[in-house]
Design an enzyme around this catalytic site. Sequence first.
Site, PDB file in Angstrom:
ATOM      1  N   ILE A   1      13.741  -5.076  -3.411  1.00 30.21           N
ATOM      2  CA  ILE A   1      14.030  -3.968  -4.326  1.00 30.21           C
ATOM      3  C   ILE A   1      14.708  -2.810  -3.582  1.00 30.21           C
ATOM      4  O   ILE A   1      15.521  -2.088  -4.145  1.00 30.21           O
ATOM      5  CB  ILE A   1      12.712  -3.457  -4.968  1.00 30.21           C
ATOM      6  CG1 ILE A   1      11.973  -4.595  -5.678  1.00 30.21           C
ATOM      7  CG2 ILE A   1      12.973  -2.283  -5.912  1.00 30.21           C
ATOM      8  CD1 ILE A   1      12.718  -5.249  -6.806  1.00 30.21           C
ATOM      9  N   THR A   2      14.361  -2.656  -2.322  1.00 26.85           N
ATOM     10  CA  THR A   2      14.788  -1.521  -1.508  1.00 26.85           C
ATOM     11  C   THR A   2      16.275  -1.208  -1.593  1.00 26.85           C
ATOM     12  O   THR A   2      17.111  -2.100  -1.463  1.00 26.85           O
ATOM     13  CB  THR A   2      14.434  -1.802  -0.031  1.00 26.85           C
ATOM     14  OG1 THR A   2      13.071  -2.216   0.019  1.00 26.85           O
ATOM     15  CG2 THR A   2      14.653  -0.572   0.834  1.00 26.85           C
TER      16      THR A   2
ATOM     17  N   TYR B   1      18.517  -2.000 -18.289  1.00 27.91           N
ATOM     18  CA  TYR B   1      17.453  -1.593 -19.222  1.00 27.91           C
ATOM     19  C   TYR B   1      18.074  -1.245 -20.578  1.00 27.91           C
ATOM     20  O   TYR B   1      17.529  -1.580 -21.626  1.00 27.91           O
ATOM     21  CB  TYR B   1      16.678  -0.371 -18.702  1.00 27.91           C
ATOM     22  CG  TYR B   1      16.131  -0.469 -17.290  1.00 27.91           C
ATOM     23  CD1 TYR B   1      16.103  -1.668 -16.595  1.00 27.91           C
ATOM     24  CD2 TYR B   1      15.619   0.661 -16.651  1.00 27.91           C
ATOM     25  CE1 TYR B   1      15.617  -1.734 -15.300  1.00 27.91           C
ATOM     26  CE2 TYR B   1      15.115   0.603 -15.360  1.00 27.91           C
ATOM     27  CZ  TYR B   1      15.129  -0.594 -14.686  1.00 27.91           C
ATOM     28  OH  TYR B   1      14.645  -0.646 -13.415  1.00 27.91           O
TER      29      TYR B   1
ATOM     30  N   GLU C   1      30.284  -4.526 -12.529  1.00 27.23           N
ATOM     31  CA  GLU C   1      30.810  -3.188 -12.278  1.00 27.23           C
ATOM     32  C   GLU C   1      31.937  -3.289 -11.267  1.00 27.23           C
ATOM     33  O   GLU C   1      32.200  -4.356 -10.719  1.00 27.23           O
ATOM     34  CB  GLU C   1      29.701  -2.246 -11.791  1.00 27.23           C
ATOM     35  CG  GLU C   1      29.069  -2.652 -10.470  1.00 27.23           C
ATOM     36  CD  GLU C   1      27.835  -1.818 -10.121  1.00 27.23           C
ATOM     37  OE1 GLU C   1      27.141  -1.326 -11.028  1.00 27.23           O
ATOM     38  OE2 GLU C   1      27.559  -1.664  -8.922  1.00 27.23           O
TER      39      GLU C   1
ATOM     40  N   LYS D   1      -3.204  -2.970   7.776  1.00 22.36           N
ATOM     41  CA  LYS D   1      -4.165  -2.767   6.682  1.00 22.36           C
ATOM     42  C   LYS D   1      -4.781  -4.081   6.200  1.00 22.36           C
ATOM     43  O   LYS D   1      -5.363  -4.129   5.111  1.00 22.36           O
ATOM     44  CB  LYS D   1      -3.492  -2.028   5.520  1.00 22.36           C
ATOM     45  CG  LYS D   1      -3.016  -0.640   5.945  1.00 22.36           C
ATOM     46  CD  LYS D   1      -2.946   0.334   4.800  1.00 22.36           C
ATOM     47  CE  LYS D   1      -2.675   1.735   5.357  1.00 22.36           C
ATOM     48  NZ  LYS D   1      -2.333   2.704   4.328  1.00 22.36           N
TER      49      LYS D   1
ATOM     50  N   HIS E   1      26.223   3.018  -6.104  1.00 24.74           N
ATOM     51  CA  HIS E   1      25.932   1.736  -5.450  1.00 24.74           C
ATOM     52  C   HIS E   1      26.870   1.546  -4.267  1.00 24.74           C
ATOM     53  O   HIS E   1      28.078   1.810  -4.373  1.00 24.74           O
ATOM     54  CB  HIS E   1      26.150   0.569  -6.419  1.00 24.74           C
ATOM     55  CG  HIS E   1      25.113   0.494  -7.490  1.00 24.74           C
ATOM     56  ND1 HIS E   1      25.339  -0.145  -8.682  1.00 24.74           N
ATOM     57  CD2 HIS E   1      23.850   0.971  -7.559  1.00 24.74           C
ATOM     58  CE1 HIS E   1      24.256  -0.063  -9.442  1.00 24.74           C
ATOM     59  NE2 HIS E   1      23.341   0.612  -8.780  1.00 24.74           N
TER      60      HIS E   1
ATOM     61  N   THR F   1       0.815  -1.223   0.000  1.00 23.34           N
ATOM     62  CA  THR F   1       0.000   0.000   0.000  1.00 23.34           C
ATOM     63  C   THR F   1       0.849   1.274   0.000  1.00 23.34           C
ATOM     64  O   THR F   1       0.321   2.372  -0.076  1.00 23.34           O
ATOM     65  CB  THR F   1      -0.962   0.029   1.209  1.00 23.34           C
ATOM     66  OG1 THR F   1      -0.188  -0.093   2.398  1.00 23.34           O
ATOM     67  CG2 THR F   1      -1.970  -1.093   1.140  1.00 23.34           C
ATOM     68  N   GLY F   2       2.171   1.137   0.073  1.00 25.70           N
ATOM     69  CA  GLY F   2       3.045   2.315  -0.023  1.00 25.70           C
ATOM     70  C   GLY F   2       3.060   2.836  -1.454  1.00 25.70           C
ATOM     71  O   GLY F   2       2.586   2.155  -2.371  1.00 25.70           O
TER      72      GLY F   2
END
Lengths: 286, 378
Positions: free
Chosen positions: A97-98, A160, A210, A43, A248, A17-18
Amino acid sequence: MSILVDKNTRLLVQGITGSEGLFHTTQMVNYGTNVVAGVTPGKGGEWVLDKVPVFDSVKLAVEATGANASIIFVPARFAPDAMFEAADAGIPLVICITEGVAVQDMMRVRNYLDQKNVRLIGPNCPGLLTPGEAKVGIIPGNIAIPGNVGVVSRSGTLTYEVLYALKQVGMGSSTCVGIGGDPVNGTNFIDVLDMFEHDPKTEKVVMIGEIGGTDEEKAAEFISSKMTKPVVSFIAGQTAPPGKRMGHAGAIIEGGAGTAADKVRALESAGVRVAKHPEEIPSLLK
Amino acid sequence: MKLHEYQSKQIFSKFGIPIPKGRVAATASEARQIAEELGGRVVIKSQVLVGGRGKAGGVKLAKDPQEAEQLATQILGMEIKGLPVRKVLVDEAAAIDQEIYFAITNDRAAKKPVIMASAAGGVDIEEVAATHPEKIIKVHIDPLLGLRDYQARDIAASMDLPREYWKDFGTIANGLWKAYSSTDATLAEINPLVITKDKRLVALDGKMMIDDNALFRHSDLSEMRDIDEEAPAETEARKYGLSFIKLDGNIGCMVNGAGLAMTSMDIVKLFGGEPANFLDIGGGAGSEKVAAAMRIILSDPNVKAVLFNIFGGITRCDEVAKGILAAMAEVKPKVPMVVRLVGTNAEEGRQLLADAKMITAETLADAAKKAVAAAKGA
């Protein structure tokens, strides 16, 4: 076939819900991902997009829906708790993902999840995309098409670029795995390369690394000793100065180790073709 | 975030690690006063956030308060590796019998904290690591359990530390573990930990680095950040949540995503240019953040051209375009700008920028070539 996620994945969203969680849940549902539940403590009982039930805890969500993968969109200070909760509820695949999770927290999370045999992807990653089947993360769905190229990367938008460059020449991917840019993460290059090697749908692999750490060097050893499928690579950070964290948390040259030049050398001696820039990758795959 | 020696040693002391008596001074007369209070010989140590202070002449021994004042005057006027010395630590001098290296850091490959210890401590620990790696003892700590007492004893024994020191070494090891774990450090280092002639273990020097991602739970440590020690543009960038690193070239870069930002720098170099900076505006940046990023890039007088490379995912290209326009109205840049927008709302973004006289590019390689050419022509 593909790796890690496909149309049978029953996905749970922690932090649904964020603002981030809701936005990307909408994108994932529109892509066709099977999102079966969400969790936001306090919630429980609400619904998202009129079709995804929200629960107060991961345990309740798993009991009610049989979720078998969880994606985490909660803020960095709460993300470690979310990962522990998913593991304790018996979820075998957790994607975080955070960005910005503290590294000592990640060491505790990783050691605990290893004991429970939970596979963690990330944190600080764009997640997973099996084109045409499931989007579990934030990779824009429209930049990739189904195909036979497995993609694994420590970066987000750079991935991407690569998917987009492949699509421009009509090449598609089996699965794209963003393993994240943190120094301590869940899944490394070797784990994913091994999965691609055994995935019948994947015929070629692109590995995007990287600066920082030695995971690319270890991957090079693995490629030369264990892999039969061709691997093409790109390493970001040729021009990065030593001792500076390049965005990063894990992208830093420390004590002379972790340079792009070392990684390129290791990969090339393992027979990997290393692109000079990402748009060169499609031609190296042909 | 790096802490100064005096800050690191204050933290060590809080966790029961013995440190020399001493205080930090910003002027030579303060240094003299501290030397008078301490009595006897003192060490004057420059407080700058770089290694190699001793070799650069930034650490000196003074036999009395008068000499302390003289040496402090000298050191406070120095620059070490480009950083001006603004503070000195005045410590009582120790009579040293043996120097030990002792540190806890993150082992990213093992996903665990690791203790590193060596009986061959002192300034040349990097040399020891390169030539005699076997002289450095490494012991991993289970992050879920913490340091166990037996591990500290094993380390003491492996270093051939005489048994009479084992108990004190155990206290110091525990103190260092607590200092490391309770501050979310990425490094807590004592070099040297000395055995004094009067048979005490003392942490003569200290170095700590704190995980920036954990500062939300350490407001006391955040206040210790010495912003005098970083480029002003980097401080400004942090305020806006931008990741920025200044470099020596002349092509400014604004990119979304750290990996793509590094790649954009690399490709500028590949086509014969030099990047002026690393700048990641992050995911989902709004126009205000983009405008701040542009001000920061253009504040560098070396910048002769700017390259914008935006791959819209969560970040919307039209938002970025609005930020570019807002910043242009304010800063009125005189250098050419090359922009490449791909992905979410790229078309809307391009339309917004159509009247802005910017050079446009389709591919990353094309954008880099155009930026390099523009910088040379300017």
